[in-house]
Design a protein around this motif. Sequence first.
Motif, short mmCIF file in Angstrom:
data_model
loop_
_atom_site.label_atom_id
_atom_site.label_comp_id
_atom_site.label_asym_id
_atom_site.label_seq_id
_atom_site.Cartn_x
_atom_site.Cartn_y
_atom_site.Cartn_z
N PRO A 165 0.99 -0.93 0.15
CA PRO A 165 0.01 0.34 0.18
C PRO A 165 0.56 1.44 0.01
CG PRO A 165 -0.76 -1.48 1.39
CD PRO A 165 0.34 -1.93 0.83
N HIS A 166 0.17 2.35 -0.65
CA HIS A 166 1.07 4.06 -0.97
C HIS A 166 2.95 3.53 -1.15
CE1 HIS A 166 -2.84 5.31 0.42
NE2 HIS A 166 -2.72 4.51 1.38
N ALA A 167 2.60 2.13 -1.66
CA ALA A 167 4.50 2.26 -2.36
C ALA A 167 4.68 2.89 -3.15
CB ALA A 167 4.60 0.83 -2.62
N SER A 168 5.75 3.58 -4.00
CA SER A 168 5.53 4.68 -5.43
C SER A 168 6.45 4.19 -6.29
CB SER A 168 5.67 6.10 -4.89
OG SER A 168 6.24 6.59 -4.73
N ILE A 169 6.26 3.75 -7.42
CA ILE A 169 7.28 2.79 -8.94
C ILE A 169 7.87 4.55 -9.60
CG2 ILE A 169 8.11 1.32 -10.24
CD1 ILE A 169 7.47 0.50 -7.19
N TRP A 170 8.77 4.74 -9.85
CA TRP A 170 8.56 5.63 -10.65
C TRP A 170 9.21 5.70 -11.92
CZ3 TRP A 170 6.41 10.57 -9.32
CH2 TRP A 170 5.71 10.29 -7.40
N ASP A 190 8.05 10.40 3.56
CA ASP A 190 6.51 11.35 3.76
C ASP A 190 6.66 12.35 2.32
OD1 ASP A 190 5.48 10.62 6.05
OD2 ASP A 190 6.05 12.14 7.30
N ASN A 191 7.32 13.06 2.03
CA ASN A 191 7.81 13.66 0.46
C ASN A 191 7.41 13.00 -0.44
OD1 ASN A 191 8.52 16.30 -0.99
ND2 ASN A 191 9.41 15.20 -2.02
N TYR A 192 7.43 11.76 -0.84
CA TYR A 192 7.33 10.94 -1.71
C TYR A 192 5.72 10.29 -1.59
CZ TYR A 192 11.32 11.20 -4.72
OH TYR A 192 11.67 11.74 -5.58
N LEU A 193 5.25 10.66 -0.52
CA LEU A 193 3.48 9.79 -0.47
C LEU A 193 2.58 11.13 -0.94
CD1 LEU A 193 3.80 8.19 3.08
CD2 LEU A 193 3.14 6.70 0.79
N GLN A 194 2.75 12.45 -0.69
CA GLN A 194 2.65 13.63 -1.23
C GLN A 194 2.33 13.08 -2.48
OE1 GLN A 194 3.58 16.43 1.75
NE2 GLN A 194 2.60 15.83 3.40
N LEU A 195 4.18 13.36 -3.07
CA LEU A 195 4.00 13.20 -4.28
C LEU A 195 3.60 12.68 -5.39
CD1 LEU A 195 5.78 15.13 -6.52
CD2 LEU A 195 7.65 13.46 -6.30
N ALA A 196 3.29 10.70 -4.78
CA ALA A 196 2.92 10.11 -5.40
C ALA A 196 1.59 10.34 -5.56
CB ALA A 196 2.80 8.41 -4.78
N ALA A 197 0.45 11.08 -3.70
CA ALA A 197 -0.70 11.43 -4.27
C ALA A 197 -1.30 12.15 -5.05
CB ALA A 197 -1.61 11.20 -3.25
#
Length: 177
Positions: free
Chosen positions: A24-29, A159-166
């Motif tokens: 959950p909430h992972a991000s693959i760029w 936290d920064n990448y969670l916001q960016l992904a969202a």
Amino acid sequence: MPKIHETAFVAENAIIIGDVEIGPHASIWYGCVIRGDVNAIRIGAETNIQDGSVVHATHDRNGDYRQTGGGVPTLIGEGVTVGHMALLHACEVQSRAFIGMRSVVMDRAVVESGAMVAAGAVVTPGKRVPGGELWSGTPAAFMRSLRPEEVDMIPYLRDNYLQLAASYQDSGSSEGS
């Protein structure tokens, strides 16, 4: 087939194949390759794998790893930041660790929770990077203990990448998963 949690962000040009699970909430760029074709890859919740990174594992020379348990999977814990163009191969990166840009973590290496691998470092096979330490160089070696601001940076980056992904998911910038 990959199992990607519905809340994960996956950039439209990332390539994810094989026995891969993304939490959950992972991000693959953008431009990442996560190739679970020869062994399992597990990526925990709230972990970010940044642009151009490659994640792979090793096969079992004696047969199918799903039947024999052989080879080496790649295990990435929760809340991990993996910097741009990193290479993770058949290793373990424990929760809340940091992997710097263009670094390499090789077969059977372990980066412990709260550890930091510097940009461009090469963690050679079987090395263990202890929590609270910064390792750098080629081959990577202990540089020093982490400073308080570096320890604080690990959850900040998560936290920064969670916001960016969202924000990317909200804007429709990616197909998501």
